[in-house]
Write a protein that holds these residues in place. Structure first.
Motif, PDB file in Angstrom:
ATOM      1  N   ARG A 330       0.570 -27.679  -7.299  1.00  0.00           N
ATOM      2  CA  ARG A 330       0.224 -28.189  -8.822  1.00  0.00           C
ATOM      3  C   ARG A 330       1.175 -27.161  -9.574  1.00  0.00           C
ATOM      4  O   ARG A 330       0.905 -27.889 -10.999  1.00  0.00           O
ATOM      5  N   GLY A 331       1.500 -26.133  -9.118  1.00  0.00           N
ATOM      6  CA  GLY A 331       2.871 -25.580 -10.642  1.00  0.00           C
ATOM      7  C   GLY A 331       1.822 -24.354 -11.099  1.00  0.00           C
ATOM      8  O   GLY A 331       2.013 -23.806 -11.741  1.00  0.00           O
ATOM      9  N   SER A 332       0.671 -23.340  -9.783  1.00  0.00           N
ATOM     10  CA  SER A 332       0.174 -22.163 -10.402  1.00  0.00           C
ATOM     11  C   SER A 332       1.301 -21.342 -10.090  1.00  0.00           C
ATOM     12  O   SER A 332       2.409 -21.106  -9.367  1.00  0.00           O
ATOM     13  N   LYS A 333       1.272 -20.328 -11.176  1.00  0.00           N
ATOM     14  CA  LYS A 333       2.670 -19.186 -11.483  1.00  0.00           C
ATOM     15  C   LYS A 333       1.471 -18.094 -11.286  1.00  0.00           C
ATOM     16  O   LYS A 333       2.834 -17.409 -11.076  1.00  0.00           O
ATOM     17  N   ASP A 334       0.549 -17.970 -10.654  1.00  0.00           N
ATOM     18  CA  ASP A 334       0.175 -16.115 -10.323  1.00  0.00           C
ATOM     19  C   ASP A 334       0.050 -16.255  -8.836  1.00  0.00           C
ATOM     20  O   ASP A 334       0.231 -17.018  -7.850  1.00  0.00           O
ATOM     21  N   ASN A 335      -0.066 -14.944  -9.085  1.00  0.00           N
ATOM     22  CA  ASN A 335      -0.934 -14.853  -7.283  1.00  0.00           C
ATOM     23  C   ASN A 335      -1.629 -15.583  -6.334  1.00  0.00           C
ATOM     24  O   ASN A 335      -2.445 -16.236  -7.794  1.00  0.00           O
TER      25      ASN A 335
END
Length: 343
Positions: A330-335
């Motif tokens: 879904r495109g999470s950009k975090d750890n």
């Protein structure tokens, strides 16, 4: 003045054939991007099954009671995601304290720590916070005042971190759950989150500490600080959470005091999800519970088991992994760090 109609420097309106050619190129570009995305997901899947440098990339950090890393240990999944550095840490300490020393009141501890500015504060919390809490619980034998115990433990953790010159400007959120036979206690400091599934309903166990949350904004401004919109609402334009452990330079605007909730266990309690904002930024509470419910029911399987193991443990581990993979997709950009506790 005569104008040469064949002059290549003179632009003309595009022809129908040119438009069709452009459309075909655009379509090919979209197909290429989609193909690259599928290849990236396949590459991540391969890396999740590898070891050595491949395992470092996915950065699974499963931690058991013996202090060893066991990649098959149930309940948790941590991935570095699209970040260059892994700043999350998780802790699972089963039976971390026995209040009555007679095995009648044993508690399990679960923690998710989302570091910023570096990983050292998160790792320090992973090693120390449950020990500080256990010491406080043993001092206060008898009736447990959970809010007092949690606040004092978090404050001691914050003091230890801020006394260290090595830490500098680093900090970490901390969301922990203590589960006994009769109660579920959650202490939250930051924007990680705990969610309970009870009788098919989603029950939030914590409230994110965001700088633009009305009561947090009022507290920050009353302390003389400001919330500035700098790629999102941030304390002094720096930090996107209003509470954390560490962050010495942002005191007193950013505090380490947790909010504590205590719930009695009920027969309808199914599971608890404890996760960093790398999950919650892209997945709602209801969707996360829906996915875990399907995983525990055996309807979603990320990876088939090749070893003999407890079926419930495998399903719980599977649920945590599915959530991290879904957040990545879904495109999470975090750890992304997830613990699933099957009640």
């Amino acid at each position: 003045m005569m104008i040469n109609s064949m002059d290549p420097t003179i632009s003309s309106s595009p022809s129908v054939s040119n438009c069709r050619q452009t459309a075909r190129c655009s379509g090919k570009l979209d197909v290429t991007l989609a193909s690259r995305r599928r290849a990236e997901l396949r590459r991540l899947k391969v890396k999740s099954n590898g070891d050595d440098c491949l395992t470092k990339r996915r950065r699974l950090e499963n931690h058991n009671n013996d202090g060893k890393y066991d990649f098959d240990f149930p309940q948790q999944s941590c991935v570095i995601g699209r970040r260059r550095e892994m700043e999350d840490a998780v802790s699972v300490e089963l039976g971390f304290v026995n209040v009555n020393n007679d095995n009648t009141r044993k508690f399990d501890f679960y923690g998710v720590y989302d570091g910023h500015g570096g990983s050292r504060v998160a790792y320090a919390c992973r090693e120390r916070l449950h020990r500080l809490l256990a010491a406080e619980m043993k001092i206060g034998m008898g009736e447990v005042n959970w809010e007092k115990l949690m606040v004092e433990s978090f404050e001691k953790m914050d003091e230890e971190v801020n006394e260290s010159e090595v830490v500098g400007s680093m900090g970490s959120t901390a969301t922990v759950a203590v589960i006994g036979e009769k109660e579920i206690v959650v202490a939250n400091c930051g924007d990680s989150r705990a969610v309970l599934s009870r009788g098919g309903a989603t029950v939030p166990l914590s409230n994110d500490h965001k700088p633009d949350r009305p009561d947090e904004l009022e507290r920050i401004e009353r302390s003389g600080g400001r919330v500035i919109d700098w790629n999102g609402q941030r304390v002094l334009g720096v930090l996107a959470t209003s509470r954390s452990i560490g962050d010495r330079q942002l005191n007193p605007y950013v505090i380490a005091k947790p909010e504590v909730t205590v719930n009695k266990r009920e027969d309808g309690d199914e599971f608890i999800i404890l996760a960093s904002d790398g999950l919650w930024d892209v997945i709602s509470n209801d969707l996360a519970c829906h996915v875990v419910r399907k995983c525990l029911g055996g309807r979603i399987i990320f990876q088939k088991s090749t070893q003999e193991r407890d079926d419930n443990q495998y399903k719980t581990m599977n649920a945590a992994k599915v959530l991290t993979k879904l957040a990545m997709a879904r495109g999470s950009k975090d750890n992304i760090s997830v613990i699933v506790m099957n009640l």
